[in-house]
Write a protein that holds these residues in place. Structure first.
Motif, PDB file in Angstrom:
ATOM      1  N   ALA A  31     -17.623  76.104  -0.430  1.00 25.18           N
ATOM      2  CA  ALA A  31     -18.273  75.216   0.540  1.00 25.18           C
ATOM      3  C   ALA A  31     -19.541  75.849   1.112  1.00 25.18           C
ATOM      4  N   LEU A  32     -19.516  77.154   1.302  1.00 22.67           N
ATOM      5  CA  LEU A  32     -20.668  77.848   1.890  1.00 22.67           C
ATOM      6  C   LEU A  32     -21.823  78.049   0.916  1.00 22.67           C
ATOM      7  N   THR A  33     -21.573  77.936  -0.394  1.00 27.98           N
ATOM      8  CA  THR A  33     -22.661  78.151  -1.355  1.00 27.98           C
ATOM      9  C   THR A  33     -23.773  77.124  -1.210  1.00 27.98           C
ATOM     10  N   LEU A  34     -23.460  75.982  -0.632  1.00 31.00           N
ATOM     11  CA  LEU A  34     -24.466  74.929  -0.466  1.00 31.00           C
ATOM     12  C   LEU A  34     -25.289  75.077   0.803  1.00 31.00           C
ATOM     13  N   LEU A  35     -24.803  75.880   1.720  1.00 32.18           N
ATOM     14  CA  LEU A  35     -25.446  75.985   3.027  1.00 32.18           C
ATOM     15  C   LEU A  35     -26.884  76.518   2.978  1.00 32.18           C
ATOM     16  N   PRO A  36     -27.182  77.598   2.262  1.00 34.22           N
ATOM     17  CA  PRO A  36     -28.563  78.104   2.278  1.00 34.22           C
ATOM     18  C   PRO A  36     -29.597  77.099   1.759  1.00 34.22           C
ATOM     19  N   SER A  37     -29.291  76.426   0.645  1.00 36.71           N
ATOM     20  CA  SER A  37     -30.259  75.453   0.118  1.00 36.71           C
ATOM     21  C   SER A  37     -30.392  74.256   1.053  1.00 36.71           C
ATOM     22  N   GLY A  38     -29.282  73.873   1.684  1.00 39.88           N
ATOM     23  CA  GLY A  38     -29.336  72.769   2.645  1.00 39.88           C
ATOM     24  C   GLY A  38     -30.184  73.117   3.848  1.00 39.88           C
ATOM     25  N   LEU A  39     -30.022  74.317   4.369  1.00 44.96           N
ATOM     26  CA  LEU A  39     -30.836  74.751   5.508  1.00 44.96           C
ATOM     27  C   LEU A  39     -32.306  74.868   5.118  1.00 44.96           C
ATOM     28  N   TRP A  40     -32.565  75.303   3.889  1.00 44.97           N
ATOM     29  CA  TRP A  40     -33.949  75.394   3.401  1.00 44.97           C
ATOM     30  C   TRP A  40     -34.586  74.002   3.398  1.00 44.97           C
ATOM     31  N   ARG A  41     -33.832  72.985   2.935  1.00 48.43           N
ATOM     32  CA  ARG A  41     -34.362  71.611   2.945  1.00 48.43           C
ATOM     33  C   ARG A  41     -34.565  71.102   4.366  1.00 48.43           C
ATOM     34  N   VAL A  42     -33.670  71.484   5.279  1.00 47.96           N
ATOM     35  CA  VAL A  42     -33.823  71.065   6.677  1.00 47.96           C
ATOM     36  C   VAL A  42     -35.086  71.693   7.276  1.00 47.96           C
ATOM     37  N   LEU A  43     -35.393  72.930   6.919  1.00 54.28           N
ATOM     38  CA  LEU A  43     -36.645  73.543   7.385  1.00 54.28           C
ATOM     39  C   LEU A  43     -37.840  72.679   6.993  1.00 54.28           C
ATOM     40  N   ILE A  44     -37.839  72.219   5.748  1.00 51.57           N
ATOM     41  CA  ILE A  44     -38.919  71.339   5.288  1.00 51.57           C
ATOM     42  C   ILE A  44     -38.909  70.043   6.100  1.00 51.57           C
ATOM     43  N   ALA A  45     -37.721  69.475   6.275  1.00 49.49           N
ATOM     44  CA  ALA A  45     -37.588  68.176   6.949  1.00 49.49           C
ATOM     45  C   ALA A  45     -38.135  68.188   8.366  1.00 49.49           C
ATOM     46  N   VAL A  46     -38.010  69.315   9.061  1.00 51.02           N
ATOM     47  CA  VAL A  46     -38.515  69.375  10.439  1.00 51.02           C
ATOM     48  C   VAL A  46     -39.966  69.856  10.506  1.00 51.02           C
TER      49      VAL A  46
END
Length: 183
Positions: A31-46
């Protein structure tokens, strides 16, 4: 007056007896393997610049905006898929939670969990391995792609995804074995 230790209440998210600690850890890691890429996309989103150059759809000048919803939804959806791995080591992966109308309390047939999880493990493994082989070519040939430290940051955020499929496969195999042996 007698003192007794409190008995923990059964919970819909309790860990199933017979699940080994390494398998529980593998489920959490999946479940945690997806967290870094998701947070990276959120950085872009904001609107935080992560190295995309002007002219690219992911350049910081384009965010926040309507594309932010897509990036956040994609990250949320991916993490929800990853969190489903936890169902393979918890009670709600074997029995429908009681709060769900009409179905609550019913046993989940093992194939209903194993087939989608196994197919997902294969698909994710194939997709991430193929993507890894083309990673450098995709980003070193694009003039708007991140370079230098931004490239390595992006790569580090996406690298854990290579573990998602194998970890999911391991947890799925353990679930199948446990359910086959113990019901």
């Amino acid at each position: 007056m007698t003192l007794t230790a409190p008995v923990p209440a059964a919970s819909a998210v309790s860990v199933v007896p017979g699940v080994s600690l390494p398998v529980r850890r593998a489920a959490k890691a999946a479940a945690l393997t997806l967290l870094p890429s998701g947070l990276w996309r959120v950085l872009i989103a904001v609107g935080i610049p992560v190295g995309w150059k002007a002219g690219d759809a992911l350049h910081a000048d384009n965010f926040p905006g309507i594309g932010s919803l897509y990036l956040i939804a994609l990250s949320t959806f991916a993490e929800c898929l990853g969190l489903l791995t936890l169902g393979l080591v918890q009670r709600w992966g074997e029995e429908v939670p009681r709060w769900i109308p009409r179905l609550g309390g019913r046993r989940i047939p093992p194939p209903a969990a194993v087939v989608p999880a196994a197919l997902g493990a294969v698909a994710v493994t194939v997709i991430t391995v193929l993507s890894a082989f083309g990673w450098n070519a995709n980003f070193t040939q694009s003039p708007t792609a991140p370079s230098g430290a931004a490239y390595w940051f992006m790569t580090l955020c996406y690298a854990p995804l290579l573990l998602w499929g194998p970890l999911l496969a391991l947890v799925t195999a353990a679930y199948w074995r446990r359910r086959r042996l113990h019901g």
